[in-house]
Design an enzyme around this catalytic site. Structure first.
Site, PDB file in Angstrom:
ATOM      1  N   GLU A 241     -23.765  20.724 -11.359  1.00  0.00           N
ATOM      2  CA  GLU A 241     -24.466  21.713 -12.188  1.00  0.00           C
ATOM      3  C   GLU A 241     -24.301  21.315 -13.653  1.00  0.00           C
ATOM      4  O   GLU A 241     -23.204  20.996 -14.088  1.00  0.00           O
ATOM      5  CB  GLU A 241     -23.868  23.102 -11.939  1.00  0.00           C
ATOM      6  N   GLU A 246     -26.261  28.065 -23.013  1.00  0.00           N
ATOM      7  CA  GLU A 246     -25.706  29.207 -22.295  1.00  0.00           C
ATOM      8  C   GLU A 246     -24.724  29.955 -23.182  1.00  0.00           C
ATOM      9  O   GLU A 246     -23.994  29.351 -23.964  1.00  0.00           O
ATOM     10  CB  GLU A 246     -24.976  28.722 -21.037  1.00  0.00           C
TER      11      GLU A 246
END
Ligand SMILES: *[C@@H]1O[C@H](CO)[C@@H](O)[C@H](O)[C@H]1NC(C)=O
Ligand SMILES: *[C@@H]1O[C@H](CO)[C@@H](O)[C@H](O)[C@H]1NC(C)=O
Length: 427
Positions: A241, A246
């Protein structure tokens, strides 16, 4: 790394000096081919990641304690509901020629439309750049959403969110397009038990020797929000991932993070320095930690949230090649001419703020079959667990992140993405 106490967890969430918050875990085992797996194995993976890991447990306990104080029940959902409802993404793994926005190779051509809609004021470039990278897929404007599928299963990160399907998203105005932009909002209806939002998964599956570029003019921000622009592989964490953009609440600093299976480490590399600040070196998510290895972009301005939006955003680029994985941020007005001309020459750019060298983490072994993802969730494993320490409890007057999200939709008018384009380059 062991996370045995809440104190350790809190220390990890906030690196006080830099004001940087580390993600406990980014996003869950959600991928285009989860539906192909048996519900049992999906259940197992999600349990391992979201419910059983000590970090997730600790975060859950924090939320639970807070919830008890306010006479509210913790809302950690049973993962079994996930295995029952994960099917909607089953078509997204297609690599057929039907992927919308596929373009022919434009490597080494003379561009007459360098800035495109993203930089209307810039002078069109006629410069040619000598690069091995060529544009493979572009999502932009009216056809933007043709390149994505809509995840409408429960949020694997336990957010106070209801991810709607494409039809609902269009009908309720949560998504819209113009000639040049795509917009993804969240519901601002005052009360919603689970606030409506969208999470979209790219149809284009990409592998090593890829460069993923995203230009956004606005991103979600505000207390209770947890937006992300990221990429994910199958069979989490085995497929790897890559979290590119973010954060939570009203943060002003982006961090980029890898989550992998055991054995991947962020190491410094004199040949490929990172300008960001390493938060945690262990990328492996198996075992006792799901923190991942993240770099906070502490040297650039306006990388996240309100600052990003006031500066009209910019471009995030993620390169995945044999020497490692790198992430750059270019603010509006400082986007390299070669990139704007769709002929990127990453080796000529400034140092990336995040670089994970192949010497600590083989990009071939730990990552494969990635898809790009946008989502905006609320509270949950990260934003919920940091509600108090972020200052949002005090700022909003709500003791609970979940209650704020449920009861005050008007607070989420800034929780939207305005995307100029997503581009996939290959070499
Ligand atoms: C690509 O550009 C370089 C100059 O930048 C030129 O020397 C080369 O011939 C070009 N290749 C093609 C296939 O056009
Ligand atoms: C909802 O949030 C907004 C923005 O934070 C705030 O101004 C308003 O007072 C809040 N409303 C309620 C009912 O709490």
């Amino acid at each position: 790394m062991q996370f045995s106490t809440i104190a350790t967890l809190s220390a990890l969430f906030f690196t006080a000096a830099a004001g940087v918050q580390a993600a406990p875990s980014a996003h869950a085992a959600s991928h285009h081919n989860v539906a192909a797996r048996s519900p049992g194995s999906l259940h197992h993976k999600l349990s391992a990641r979201d419910a059983s890991s000590p970090l997730a447990q600790a975060a859950h306990n924090v939320a639970k304690k807070r919830a008890k104080r306010t006479q509210k029940k913790c809302r950690l959902r049973p993962t079994s509901s996930l295995s029952a409802t994960a099917a909607p993404t089953s078509t997204s793994g297609s690599s057929s020629g039907s992927v919308s926005g596929t373009v022919s190779s434009t490597s080494n051509v003379t561009s007459t439309n360098a800035g495109s809609s993203a930089q209307p004021s810039s002078t069109p470039s006629t410069q040619t750049f000598n690069t091995p990278w060529s544009l493979e897929v572009k999502n932009q404007g009216r056809t933007f959403f043709d390149g994505w599928t809509f995840w409408n299963a429960p949020d694997p990160t336990h957010g106070t969110v209801n991810y709607v399907d494409a039809g609902t998203a269009w009908n309720t105005g949560l998504i819209s397009v113009t000639d040049t932009q795509a917009i993804m909002r969240v519901s601002t209806e005052q009360y919603q038990h689970m606030r409506q939002s969208v999470r979209i998964h790219g149809k284009h599956v990409f592998n090593i020797n890829s460069l993923l570029v995203m230009d956004a003019e606005h991103m979600p921000t505000g207390c209770g929000t947890w937006p992300a622009w990221w990429a994910n592989g199958p069979n989490w964490p085995a497929g790897g991932e890559i979290d590119i953009l973010e954060g939570v609440h009203d943060s002003d600093t982006n961090s980029a993070t890898l989550h992998t299976s055991y054995g991947c480490t962020a190491v410094s590399d004199a040949n490929h320095p990172s300008s960001g600040q390493l938060i945690n070196a262990n990328c492996g998510s198996s075992g006792s930690s799901n923190t991942g290895c993240g770099f906070a972009d502490v040297t650039s301005q306006n990388t996240y949230g309100a600052g990003f939006n006031s500066a009209k955003g910019g471009v995030y680029a993620m390169q995945w090649v044999d020497s490692g994985i790198s992430v750059w941020f270019f603010p509006r007005g400082a986007i390299p001419a070669d990139l704007a001309a769709d002929q990127p020459m990453p080796w000529t750019w400034q140092h990336p703020f995040a670089h994970w060298s192949a010497s600590g983490c083989s990009p071939r072994d730990f990552f494969r079959d990635q898809i790009a993802i946008f989502d905006t969730t609320f509270c949950g494993d990260w934003a919920g667990a940091t509600w108090g320490s972020s200052g949002c409890a005090q700022k909003t007057g709500f003791e609970s992140c979940e209650r704020y999200v449920r009861e005050n939709g008007s607070a989420f008018s800034e929780a939207y993405w305005t995307v100029n384009y997503v581009k996939y380059f290959k070499q």
